[in-house]
Write an enzyme that holds these catalytic residues in place. Structure first.
Site, short mmCIF file in Angstrom:
data_model
loop_
_atom_site.label_atom_id
_atom_site.label_comp_id
_atom_site.label_asym_id
_atom_site.label_seq_id
_atom_site.Cartn_x
_atom_site.Cartn_y
_atom_site.Cartn_z
N LYS A 53 0.74 -1.07 0.17
CA LYS A 53 -0.05 -0.23 0.19
C LYS A 53 0.64 1.18 0.23
O LYS A 53 0.69 2.12 -0.92
CB LYS A 53 -1.03 0.61 1.14
CG LYS A 53 -2.07 -1.03 1.13
CD LYS A 53 -2.63 -1.12 1.72
CE LYS A 53 -3.84 -2.21 2.14
NZ LYS A 53 -4.82 -2.87 3.10
N GLN A 97 -4.96 -1.29 9.72
CA GLN A 97 -4.77 -2.66 8.77
C GLN A 97 -4.96 -3.85 9.95
O GLN A 97 -4.47 -4.16 10.95
CB GLN A 97 -3.15 -3.29 8.36
CG GLN A 97 -3.24 -4.41 7.79
CD GLN A 97 -3.31 -4.72 6.24
OE1 GLN A 97 -3.06 -3.34 6.07
NE2 GLN A 97 -4.27 -5.46 6.16
N ASP A 120 -10.35 2.74 3.85
CA ASP A 120 -11.15 1.87 3.89
C ASP A 120 -12.62 1.06 3.81
O ASP A 120 -13.12 0.12 3.41
CB ASP A 120 -10.95 0.93 5.04
CG ASP A 120 -9.23 -0.04 5.09
OD1 ASP A 120 -9.35 -0.42 3.34
OD2 ASP A 120 -9.25 -0.44 5.75
#
Ligand code: NAD
Length: 281
Positions: A53, A97, A120
């Site tokens: 990412k 995460q 997200d």
């Protein structure tokens, strides 16, 4: 034989589009989108995902930061760190995460991220916006699947779509996105009669996490098959949730694993960060 849906190439195109937009933003408004990634502990898969990412963020021209904390960090300290990122004006997107260590309530952490920075798309406000059909940041994996469908010229309107798996991060938002595009949507789970439901699908999206659960001869001839599953076999090989060889004899188009949905997730994260920076959702 089915057309192979090249997620790697399509994801590269999405990232290139973002890169062009970022250059324009810099030139016109002096604005550089910023993505902060929070990682806790030493989960090896998380480390790989976060590295990917960060790399993608740098390639498209974002600022990016990785905040790595020891697995022993307290929930209060992690909440304070997330709030600090909420208040940082250079940070437009915050990604925590998962998984987090057991002593931390992941839902609480996710709902502490400012919804405007929730790249997200997991915040309850983002989920609510999707459910109500309002604009908002969408979860990256199902958003990536929608882009794949568009790229292969598959318009969901009026089609029967079957989504196998009902997780909050893939299956449920996937079904809602297909519904928003006027598909007739069925959601399947452990109690569903899978062969019967799958046989109805013009569009089949599978996100379960069971290697080759969906057999090729269940698939409706001509269906578009999107396999979100990523399962590592004992020999180290990655396989999806669909028995690929047999399925590709019946489908009109199918994603491979790897190289299908996987690369799209990071590409859509880049897009979400751009949207968060410009308020463009
Ligand atoms: P999850 O475990 O949260 O959810 C799985 C869902 O599948 C559940 O809703 C469950 O009801 C359903 N299910 C489980 N066994 C079933 C069965 N035998 N029959 C029918 N339904 C069943 O998983 P998730 O986070 O949604 O991920 C699913 C898969 O997708 C995993 O393999 C994961 O690695 C992969 N994934 C890939 C990406 C990507 O970027 N490609 C992103 C997220 C998840």
């Amino acid at each position: 034989m089915a057309q192979l849906i090249d997620g790697k190439a399509i994801a590269a195109r999405v990232r290139a589009e973002v890169q062009v937009e970022v250059a324009r933003l810099k030139a016109d408004r002096g604005l550089i989108p910023g993505l902060a990634v929070v990682r806790v502990g030493e989960d090896p898969a998380s480390k790989i995902y976060v590295t990917g990412k960060k790399k993608a963020a740098e390639e498209v021209g974002f600022r990016s930061w990785e905040h790595h904390f020891d697995a022993s960090i307290s929930q209060d300290e992690l909440l304070a760190q997330v709030r600090r990122l909420n208040d940082a004006s250079a940070v437009h997107g915050i990604l925590v995460q998962l998984p987090l260590p057991k002593h931390i309530d992941a839902e609480l952490i996710i709902s502490t991220v400012k919804p405007e920075k929730d790249v997200d798309g997991f915040h309850p406000i983002s989920a609510g916006n999707l459910s109500l059909g309002r604009p908002g940041l969408r979860p990256c994996t199902p958003a990536g699947v929608m882009r794949l469908l568009e790229e292969v010229g598959c318009n969901p309107s009026g089609k029967r779509a079957v989504v196998v798996g009902r997780s909050n991060i893939v299956g449920k938002p996937m079904a809602l996105m297909l519904l928003q595009k006027d598909a007739t949507v069925t959601i399947c789970h452990r109690k569903s009669d899978l062969p019967r439901e799958v046989a109805q699908a013009d569009i089949l999206v599978v996100a379960v996490g069971v290697p080759e659960l969906i057999q090729g001869d269940w698939i409706k001839p001509g269906a578009v098959v999107i396999d979100v599953g990523m399962n590592r076999k004992a020999d180290g090989k990655l396989v999806g949730d669909v028995a690929f060889q047999a399925a590709s004899q019946r489908a009109s188009a199918i994603t491979p694993v790897p190289g299908g949905v996987g690369p799209m997730t990071i590409a859509m994260l880049m897009r979400n960060t751009l949207l968060a920076a410009t308020g463009g959702v």
